[in-house]
Structures are given as C-alpha cells and as structure tokens.
Design an enzyme around this catalytic site. Structure first.
Site, PDB file in Angstrom:
ATOM      1  N   ASP A  67      34.006 -14.929 -27.624  1.00 20.09           N
ATOM      2  CA  ASP A  67      35.373 -14.441 -27.455  1.00 20.09           C
ATOM      3  C   ASP A  67      35.516 -13.536 -26.237  1.00 20.09           C
ATOM      4  OD1 ASP A  67      33.873 -12.393 -28.614  1.00 20.09           O
ATOM      5  OD2 ASP A  67      34.843 -12.590 -30.552  1.00 20.09           O
ATOM      6  N   ASN A 136      36.147  -6.471 -41.814  1.00 19.03           N
ATOM      7  CA  ASN A 136      37.130  -7.247 -42.582  1.00 19.03           C
ATOM      8  C   ASN A 136      36.666  -8.688 -42.820  1.00 19.03           C
ATOM      9  OD1 ASN A 136      37.389  -8.413 -40.081  1.00 19.03           O
ATOM     10  ND2 ASN A 136      39.585  -8.010 -39.847  1.00 19.03           N
ATOM     11  N   HIS A 138      35.685 -10.833 -40.446  1.00 13.00           N
ATOM     12  CA  HIS A 138      35.918 -11.799 -39.371  1.00 13.00           C
ATOM     13  C   HIS A 138      34.602 -12.242 -38.746  1.00 13.00           C
ATOM     14  CE1 HIS A 138      36.557  -8.526 -35.998  1.00 13.00           C
ATOM     15  NE2 HIS A 138      35.291  -8.837 -36.098  1.00 13.00           N
ATOM     16  N   GLU A 143      40.334 -13.811 -37.522  1.00 16.67           N
ATOM     17  CA  GLU A 143      40.735 -12.740 -38.424  1.00 16.67           C
ATOM     18  C   GLU A 143      41.152 -13.308 -39.788  1.00 16.67           C
ATOM     19  OE1 GLU A 143      40.033  -9.868 -37.568  1.00 16.67           O
ATOM     20  OE2 GLU A 143      41.045  -9.109 -35.782  1.00 16.67           O
TER      21      GLU A 143
HETATM   22  P1  PGA Z   1      30.132  -4.802 -34.323  1.00 18.76           P
HETATM   23  O1  PGA Z   1      31.203  -5.970 -34.429  1.00 18.76           O
HETATM   24  O2  PGA Z   1      28.823  -5.485 -34.038  1.00 18.76           O
HETATM   25  O3  PGA Z   1      30.580  -3.950 -33.193  1.00 18.76           O
HETATM   26  O4  PGA Z   1      30.113  -4.111 -35.653  1.00 18.76           O
HETATM   27  C1  PGA Z   1      30.912  -7.101 -35.170  1.00 18.76           C
HETATM   28  C2  PGA Z   1      32.095  -8.017 -35.135  1.00 18.76           C
HETATM   29  O5  PGA Z   1      33.235  -7.527 -35.081  1.00 18.76           O
HETATM   30  O6  PGA Z   1      31.898  -9.246 -35.189  1.00 18.76           O
END
Ligand code: PGA
Length: 244
Positions: A67, A136, A138, A143
C-alpha cells in the site's frame, strides 16, 4: 494457519527474518510481497544483517508492496516508498527497478489498481506475502467493511487507523485520509503468507482472526481460507487466544 509463538518482539523479528531468508535462498528470484508499519522493521533489520554479514543475496528478488498513502510523493518522509528504501532497499543488494510500491499520486486509482494487479500476475504472482495486522483487524489497508474488496483500490482510512498512524505524523490532521491498497485477490493468491503481530494492542484482532467467523468487519479473518499461512506472534499479541 500455523501459529508460531515468540516470547517478545526481538524473537519474532528473528523468526520472521529466518522464514523470509529461507524463501530467498530456496528461490533467489522470488516475488516477495512486502509490508510497512512498525512491526516489520526488526525483521528488515535482520534481513539486512543476513545480506551484509551472511551473504544472502536479493539481486534477483522482485518485490511488490501492499500500500501507499494517497497524495504523498515518493520522497515524502512518511511515504511507504521512503519507508521501504530507508528500512530495507537502500541496505541490501536488490535492484531498485525490481521494487514496486503503489503510486500514491495516480490520477486514476481504478486504472492504476488494475495495472498493479496485472503487473503482479505478469511477475508470476507473489511467492511469499508478508503482512502486519491492524488493531482493527485490517490487512494492508483493507479496512473493516461490509464486504471484501478484491482489486487494488483507493480506500478511505478508518478513524481507528488514522489514530493508530498519527504517531508517525505531527498530528492526526496530517495523516492522509486515503490510501491505495492491494485488495484481497492479490493477497489471497500469494503462494505463502507470513503475518506478524506484536503487542497487546493486537491481541483482540489476532483472536478474531484465529478464532472468529470469517467476516469482512475483521478483514484478516479471510486468511482462514488460505492454505499456507504462518502467523508469528509474540506472547502479548496471543494473550487473548484460547490456549491449545
Ligand atoms: P503496525 O501496523 O505494524 O505499525 O502495527 C500494522 C498494520 O497496520 O498492518
């Protein structure tokens, strides 16, 4: 899904790097799907060490990233292109032209998404996809939603994600509200998936992913349908899961 427990973040990073290094050794021209965020930073550090000290070569490796923030230039400090260069690519022997990060400046996200998925197919598909998980649930920036979205697409980031990612910016108002994300089709077509989770703030999402129903409101739960997923998680991230 095979669950590998690590006692802490350092052990998680070592195990994850070993897993990826094995893939690179066994198939030196692999297509690696790569992720950004805090979680893979330790894994990338260890991969850099493998390359610089143990002769692991990325010379023939191709990469596709999950992404990119919509509207950020590749040279913006918080762009995921910058993140990848800074945390991995600049320190290993990969050829930059073999690294792909979605274009956050595209004027036509729909056409771009189609072209990105097509490019992945032309490369031969993803051999090993590395994923993090949002608090959450994702994966990439898919999302929580009423349905799973298949192609690479433009997405509006959830309030939860904006809050989680505000730590990288001066304030939450500076977090770009949209991103281009790989969709579920290219992720689920990866031959192998490695997902990492560290910290207690991931515990609920990890429990949902492993023990809940398959539900687009917890996007990572779709991984229950993939035949070759390994989760490497630390004790904190596994703290809510039912012991085996
Ligand atoms: P993070 O993000 O490694 O910064 O916790 C993980 C994600 O959002 O996929």
């Amino acid at each position: 899904m095979l669950v590998i427990r690590a006692k802490n973040y350092e052990e998680l990073s070592r195990k994850a790097a070993k897993y990826i290094a094995n893939q690179v050794e066994l198939k030196p021209n692999s297509v690696l799907g790569l992720a950004t965020g805090s979680t893979p930073v330790g894994t990338y550090k260890e991969l850099i060490r493998y390359c610089q000290e143990e002769g692991l070569s990325f010379r023939k490796i191709r990469t596709v990233n999950l992404d990119e923030y919509y509207g950020l230039r590749p040279d913006h400090e918080q762009s995921y292109r910058h993140f990848m260069d800074h945390n991995l690519f600049d320190h290993i022997d990969i050829l930059k032209e073999n690294t792909h990060v979605p274009d956050g400046l595209t004027q036509d996200p729909c056409a771009f998404g189609e072209a990105y998925d097509e490019m992945i197919s032309v490369l031969g598909g993803i051999d090993l996809q590395l994923l993090g998980i949002g608090s959450n649930g994702h994966i990439a920036f898919n999302e929580p939603n009423q349905h799973f979205v298949a192609p690479t697409h433009l997405v509006k980031l959830s309030q939860n994600t904006l809050e989680d990612n505000a730590r990288f910016f001066d304030s939450i108002d500076e977090v770009p509200p949209q991103a281009i994300t790989m969709g579920m089709r290219s992720i689920m077509r990866a031959k192998r998936i490695l997902i990492l989770a560290s910290g207690v703030n991931k515990a609920e999402a990890v429990k949902g992913m492993l023990e809940g129903e398959i539900d687009p409101m917890l996007p990572a739960s779709i991984l229950q349908l993939h035949p070759d997923v390994v989760l490497i998680a630390d004790n904190e991230a596994l703290s809510l899961c039912t012991p085996e």
